[in-house]
Enzyme design. Sequence first.
Site, mmCIF file in Angstrom:
data_model
loop_
_atom_site.group_PDB
_atom_site.id
_atom_site.type_symbol
_atom_site.label_atom_id
_atom_site.label_comp_id
_atom_site.label_asym_id
_atom_site.label_seq_id
_atom_site.Cartn_x
_atom_site.Cartn_y
_atom_site.Cartn_z
ATOM 1 N N GLU A 1 0.830 -1.230 0.000
ATOM 2 C CA GLU A 1 0.000 0.000 0.000
ATOM 3 C C GLU A 1 0.856 1.268 0.000
ATOM 4 O OE1 GLU A 1 -3.283 -0.057 2.823
ATOM 5 O OE2 GLU A 1 -3.373 2.137 2.806
ATOM 6 N N LYS B 1 -7.311 -1.008 11.562
ATOM 7 C CA LYS B 1 -6.671 -1.356 10.287
ATOM 8 C C LYS B 1 -5.456 -0.447 10.085
ATOM 9 C CE LYS B 1 -5.962 -1.403 5.659
ATOM 10 N NZ LYS B 1 -5.120 -0.509 4.856
ATOM 11 N N ASP C 1 3.997 -14.783 11.640
ATOM 12 C CA ASP C 1 2.623 -15.173 11.314
ATOM 13 C C ASP C 1 1.695 -13.990 11.599
ATOM 14 O OD1 ASP C 1 0.085 -16.226 11.174
ATOM 15 O OD2 ASP C 1 0.547 -18.041 12.325
ATOM 16 N N HIS D 1 -2.060 10.868 0.621
ATOM 17 C CA HIS D 1 -2.154 9.533 0.050
ATOM 18 C C HIS D 1 -2.113 9.608 -1.477
ATOM 19 C CE1 HIS D 1 -3.170 5.356 0.875
ATOM 20 N NE2 HIS D 1 -3.886 5.379 -0.230
HETATM 21 C C1 MEV Z 1 -5.821 3.340 5.348
HETATM 22 O O1 MEV Z 1 -5.028 2.252 4.929
HETATM 23 C C2 MEV Z 1 -5.783 3.476 6.865
HETATM 24 C C3 MEV Z 1 -6.676 4.567 7.442
HETATM 25 O O2 MEV Z 1 -8.024 4.378 7.012
HETATM 26 C C4 MEV Z 1 -6.597 4.431 8.948
HETATM 27 C C5 MEV Z 1 -7.567 5.301 9.717
HETATM 28 O O3 MEV Z 1 -8.626 5.670 9.173
HETATM 29 O O4 MEV Z 1 -7.258 5.583 10.885
HETATM 30 C C6 MEV Z 1 -6.257 5.920 6.998
#
Ligand code: MEV
Length: 433
Positions: free
Chosen positions: A88, A265, A281, A378
């Site tokens: 990513e 995430k 793992d 991003h």
């Molecule tokens: C994207 O890979 C991760 C985010 O969505 C995490 C978040 O929203 O805190 C930017």
Amino acid sequence: MAQNSRELASLFQGFSKLNLSERLARLQNLGLLNSEDLDFLKKGGMRDFSLGEKFIENVIGYFQMPMGIATNFRIDGRDYVIPMAVEETSIVAAASKTAKWIREKGEIQTELVGHEIIGQIQCAKVKNFAQFQTQLMAQKTYLIDLANREVAFGLVKRGGGVTQLEVREIDRGDGSSMAVVHIMMNPCDAMGANIINQVCEFLKEPIEQLTGEKVTMCILSNLVDTRITKARVILSDIPADLGMKIAEASLFAQRDPYRAATNNKGVLNGIDPILIATGNDWRAVEAGIHAFACRDGAYRSITKWEWTGKQLIGEFAAPLIVGIVGGVTTLHPTAKLAMKLLGATSAEELSRVAAAVGLVQNLGALRALTTEGIIEGHMKLHIKNLTLGAGAHEKEIPLLIKKLEEILALRKRISLSNAVDALKELRSSNSPP
Ligand code: MEV
């Protein structure tokens, strides 16, 4: 390998501006990689199929993932080079940028609380739970000693091994009880999956003989709430409104499972790439973290940020079980190289570093989300991928990047179709009339 703080500060200086050969040369000059390592990386990493055939079945090739290093990390007063294998865009850049901010304005501390992992032995339906529990508790020391003597003797020599045995009653919902024996074991520098499974399977027979009950299955648990890795970031001298916004964003993730999932995430964006790079793992860690995130019945954020009025304080606490011996860690040449770069000498240290990077990654995301928004940073980094997706040739890429940056600045959004259109336009304006 000793990593001297001053040397690493010079490694971090302008690292992102270097090209690939310059990056590798810098790592070599600092003694972090040798010429064999460079050759290995330049040739595209692991190609030897015989190793792949040992790891899994029905091998048809390798899946190559880019590996980068996140810079600027100072954790518990020590500088680290953080290897990250991830597909990513912007994860490595965001981690490095946020670590730089913390380096200037604060610090990162970590700790491990508890050492034991958990194995489960299930008796699906016991005739008399109270009797089962009494019998096993009376023989607890015998069973622990037996497992240590017969199975976990290698760990015992290294200061680990089986330390505890507990019995839990689970309501089957049909008026009868399920009994589950928990075996606690310190796996030292291993992740411990194989050895705890062996211990549990070994104890099956003695438990059946002692209790007259039937053991139905044995397996480790990934919800290792007996070995918690903690990381803490303390930031001082930052704008109060920014501190408050980040704390508000954190409250959102503590109270709302929809937001908590995305927040977590983002934390795992920092953790998984280290686990992958070091051959650990990551599915086990993911399972453990998500289960721990809903331990009180609601799924919540595994990080928490608070603004004290003067400082922003962030905390991560979750099971993060890794190993530096056994498994792929010591067999995969790229994992070995990543471990050499990282310089962690124990499973505990690797776990603490991964937790710290997860927390820092979370801070980077919350800072972006509560200020410029996620798209700007991003997408700026994603533009290169769009140029490739649109089919631009090597020579067209810089021109197309410039064009797409203009579109992004103007419209605040950008897509692959923008890239395709801009490329068409570029080609038609360059073609002879
Ligand atoms: C994207 O890979 C991760 C985010 O969505 C995490 C978040 O929203 O805190 C930017």
